[in-house]
Structure formats: C-alpha cells, structure tokens
Design an enzyme around this catalytic site. Structure first.
Site, PDB file in Angstrom:
ATOM      1  N   ASP A  11       7.854 -63.937  42.903  1.00 55.15           N
ATOM      2  CA  ASP A  11       8.749 -64.725  42.390  1.00 55.15           C
ATOM      3  C   ASP A  11      10.285 -64.153  42.975  1.00 55.15           C
ATOM      4  O   ASP A  11      10.807 -63.372  43.310  1.00 55.15           O
ATOM      5  CB  ASP A  11       9.043 -64.199  40.862  1.00 55.15           C
ATOM      6  CG  ASP A  11      10.096 -65.045  40.078  1.00 55.15           C
ATOM      7  OD1 ASP A  11       9.800 -65.299  38.779  1.00 55.15           O
ATOM      8  OD2 ASP A  11      10.902 -65.604  40.695  1.00 55.15           O
ATOM      9  N   ASN A  25      20.266 -78.369  43.287  1.00 55.16           N
ATOM     10  CA  ASN A  25      20.808 -80.004  43.533  1.00 55.16           C
ATOM     11  C   ASN A  25      22.018 -80.077  43.678  1.00 55.16           C
ATOM     12  O   ASN A  25      22.701 -79.108  43.673  1.00 55.16           O
ATOM     13  CB  ASN A  25      19.938 -80.855  42.315  1.00 55.16           C
ATOM     14  CG  ASN A  25      20.769 -80.475  41.253  1.00 55.16           C
ATOM     15  OD1 ASN A  25      21.880 -80.582  40.909  1.00 55.16           O
ATOM     16  ND2 ASN A  25      19.807 -79.997  40.200  1.00 55.16           N
ATOM     17  N   VAL A  34      12.574 -73.414  41.012  1.00 56.01           N
ATOM     18  CA  VAL A  34      13.636 -72.171  41.368  1.00 56.01           C
ATOM     19  C   VAL A  34      14.911 -72.201  40.891  1.00 56.01           C
ATOM     20  O   VAL A  34      15.265 -71.126  40.603  1.00 56.01           O
ATOM     21  CB  VAL A  34      13.361 -72.217  43.158  1.00 56.01           C
ATOM     22  CG1 VAL A  34      14.836 -71.703  43.424  1.00 56.01           C
ATOM     23  CG2 VAL A  34      12.472 -71.069  43.547  1.00 56.01           C
ATOM     24  N   ASP A  35      15.579 -73.256  41.101  1.00 59.46           N
ATOM     25  CA  ASP A  35      16.816 -73.362  40.328  1.00 59.46           C
ATOM     26  C   ASP A  35      16.950 -72.984  38.764  1.00 59.46           C
ATOM     27  O   ASP A  35      17.901 -72.092  38.608  1.00 59.46           O
ATOM     28  CB  ASP A  35      17.321 -74.852  40.691  1.00 59.46           C
ATOM     29  CG  ASP A  35      18.873 -75.137  40.438  1.00 59.46           C
ATOM     30  OD1 ASP A  35      19.450 -76.344  40.218  1.00 59.46           O
ATOM     31  OD2 ASP A  35      19.473 -74.057  40.364  1.00 59.46           O
TER      32      ASP A  35
HETATM   33  N1  APR Z   1       9.920 -68.143  43.140  1.00 60.50           N
HETATM   34  C1  APR Z   1       9.577 -68.608  44.185  1.00 60.50           C
HETATM   35  N2  APR Z   1       9.272 -69.921  44.498  1.00 60.50           N
HETATM   36  C2  APR Z   1       9.396 -70.669  43.475  1.00 60.50           C
HETATM   37  C3  APR Z   1       9.715 -70.321  42.105  1.00 60.50           C
HETATM   38  C4  APR Z   1       9.836 -68.994  41.957  1.00 60.50           C
HETATM   39  N3  APR Z   1      10.622 -68.588  40.896  1.00 60.50           N
HETATM   40  N4  APR Z   1       9.663 -71.361  41.184  1.00 60.50           N
HETATM   41  C5  APR Z   1       9.345 -72.575  42.109  1.00 60.50           C
HETATM   42  N5  APR Z   1       9.104 -72.103  43.357  1.00 60.50           N
HETATM   43  C6  APR Z   1       8.614 -72.896  44.385  1.00 60.50           C
HETATM   44  C7  APR Z   1       7.952 -74.141  44.260  1.00 60.50           C
HETATM   45  O1  APR Z   1       6.585 -73.897  44.080  1.00 60.50           O
HETATM   46  C8  APR Z   1       8.169 -74.982  45.411  1.00 60.50           C
HETATM   47  O2  APR Z   1       7.128 -74.626  46.484  1.00 60.50           O
HETATM   48  O3  APR Z   1       9.582 -73.083  45.160  1.00 60.50           O
HETATM   49  C9  APR Z   1       9.372 -74.261  45.915  1.00 60.50           C
HETATM   50  C10 APR Z   1      10.632 -75.479  45.757  1.00 60.50           C
HETATM   51  O4  APR Z   1      10.407 -76.133  44.535  1.00 60.50           O
HETATM   52  P1  APR Z   1      11.524 -76.685  43.593  1.00 60.50           P
HETATM   53  O5  APR Z   1      12.048 -75.343  42.739  1.00 60.50           O
HETATM   54  O6  APR Z   1      11.015 -77.659  42.775  1.00 60.50           O
HETATM   55  O7  APR Z   1      12.744 -77.036  44.657  1.00 60.50           O
HETATM   56  P2  APR Z   1      13.040 -78.429  45.455  1.00 60.50           P
HETATM   57  O8  APR Z   1      11.572 -79.071  45.842  1.00 60.50           O
HETATM   58  O9  APR Z   1      13.791 -77.996  46.424  1.00 60.50           O
HETATM   59  O10 APR Z   1      13.627 -79.500  44.472  1.00 60.50           O
HETATM   60  C11 APR Z   1      14.927 -78.997  44.020  1.00 60.50           C
HETATM   61  O11 APR Z   1      14.376 -79.363  41.799  1.00 60.50           O
HETATM   62  O12 APR Z   1      14.460 -77.510  40.319  1.00 60.50           O
HETATM   63  C12 APR Z   1      15.260 -78.669  40.765  1.00 60.50           C
HETATM   64  O13 APR Z   1      17.454 -78.472  40.455  1.00 60.50           O
HETATM   65  C13 APR Z   1      16.517 -78.502  41.177  1.00 60.50           C
HETATM   66  O14 APR Z   1      17.001 -80.714  41.614  1.00 60.50           O
HETATM   67  C14 APR Z   1      16.544 -79.661  42.110  1.00 60.50           C
HETATM   68  C15 APR Z   1      15.267 -80.064  42.709  1.00 60.50           C
END
Ligand code: APR
Length: 179
Positions: A11, A25, A34-35
């Site tokens: 994580d 975003n 992750v956000d």
């Molecule tokens: N720790 C590590 N990796 C994570 C975690 C975590 N807690 N949560 C998710 N991931 C991974 C996901 O499995 C993916 O491989 O992080 C990677 C990026 O996924 P997203 O979080 O969906 O990010 P992204 O694809 O860049 O999309 C960004 O998603 O959450 C929204 O606000 C954000 O609109 C933006 C979009």
C-alpha cells in the site's frame, strides 16, 4: 543505478519515505484509487493544501504531467507529490510523453525540496486505463534517465497493489545494466 530503485508489493500510503507520489486528477480535490486512499488516510490537511494550490497556482486545475507538493498529513511519509497521469488514448498520441513527465516532474520537485526517498504508484494504470506493460517501458526508461543525472535521490520505490501488476512490470521493464 546501484539498487536505488526497488519494487514493492503493498500500500503506497504506508510507505515511510520522504514523499509518496499521488496519482491525482486535475481537480486535486481527491478521487478513488490511490488518490482516495491518500486523502482518506492522510486526513483533511492534504485536501486543504491542495485547495490552496488550486487558489494560488492552478485555478484551472493541474495539467496532465505536472506535479505539486503538499504535506502528507497523518501519513508515514513527510510529503505528498500530486501528479496527474494521462488518460490512455485521450491525449492525441502524447500519452507516453505525458506519463514520463509525471515521473520526471515528481523527481525534479523532490530534488528541489532536497528529498532523498520517493515512492510511486503505477500512475495511470488504474482508472486512467494505461496498459501496465506499456507503462512499464515508459517508467523504467524515464527513471533510468533521470536517476543517472540525479545522484541525490537515494531510494525510489515502485509500489504495486497486486502481485500480477508487479510481475507485469518486471516482464516489461527496460532497465539496462548501467550503474
Ligand atoms: N497503493 C498502491 N497502489 C494502489 C493503491 C494503493 N493504496 N490503490 C490503487 N493502487 C494502484 C492501482 O491498482 C493502479 O495500478 O495504483 C495504480 C493507479 O490507479 P488509480 O489510483 O486508479 O490511478 P490512475 O489510473 O492514475 O487514475 C487516476 O483515478 O482515483 C482517481 O482521482 C483519481 O481521477 C483520478 C484517477
């Protein structure tokens, strides 16, 4: 790069490094993935700092590929570097360049703040639909190029949420044997 880049399964929000990198975003006001985890676990101080950045520097939102830095609130890290990854196939063929910009600009910002350890998620490979195999090539080439120049960064973690994502990265990374 003498072991300065390490792959982790886990994580991102639990990484005890100088800064973790958020896959944000353009609004910088939070989201899912992750956000969402960063804001949920880091607390309101992170959102307040993001709102301040929106008011003072980026009233129209953070452009894709750019990076900003805030407090990490209650997280183990000291800072969060927020960057906006490209949405796959939504940037007229510039997606690879924009994804590279996320990593380059995050490293540059870390360097400007004299940070020496950083943890990245797999930016854009979730909601934004960037294929993990293609991202692995872009990320490995960009990190190798940046870290050969930036010797102050001693630890860069690539943190994957699932074993399958880490395995895909390992299969498709393009690190060469340079030290
Ligand atoms: N720790 C590590 N990796 C994570 C975690 C975590 N807690 N949560 C998710 N991931 C991974 C996901 O499995 C993916 O491989 O992080 C990677 C990026 O996924 P997203 O979080 O969906 O990010 P992204 O694809 O860049 O999309 C960004 O998603 O959450 C929204 O606000 C954000 O609109 C933006 C979009």
């Amino acid at each position: 790069m003498a072991g300065r880049i390490r792959l982790y399964l886990g994580d991102l929000t639990e990484q005890a490094v100088d800064a973790i990198v958020n896959a944000a975003n353009a609004s910088l006001l939070g989201g899912g993935g992750v956000d969402g985890a960063i804001h949920r676990r880091g607390g309101p101080a992170i959102l307040e700092a993001c709102q301040q950045i929106r008011r003072t520097h980026w009233p129209e939102g953070l452009p894709t590929g750019e990076a900003v830095i805030t407090t990490a609130g209650q997280l183990a890290a000291r800072f969060v570097i927020h960057t906006v990854g490209p949405i796959y196939r939504e940037h007229g063929g510039q997606e690879a360049q924009l994804l590279a910009n996320c990593y380059r600009n995050a490293l540059h910002l870390a360097n400007q703040h004299a940070l020496t350890s950083l943890a990245f998620p797999a930016i854009s490979t979730g909601v934004y639909g960037y294929p993990a195999n293609e991202a692995a090539e872009v990320v490995s080439r960009t990190l190798q190029e940046s870290l050969l120049r930036d010797t102050s960064m001693t630890e860069v973690r690539l943190v994957f949420f699932a074993q399958q994502q880490l395995d895909t990265f390992l299969r498709h990374q393009k690190f060469t044997g340079q030290k």
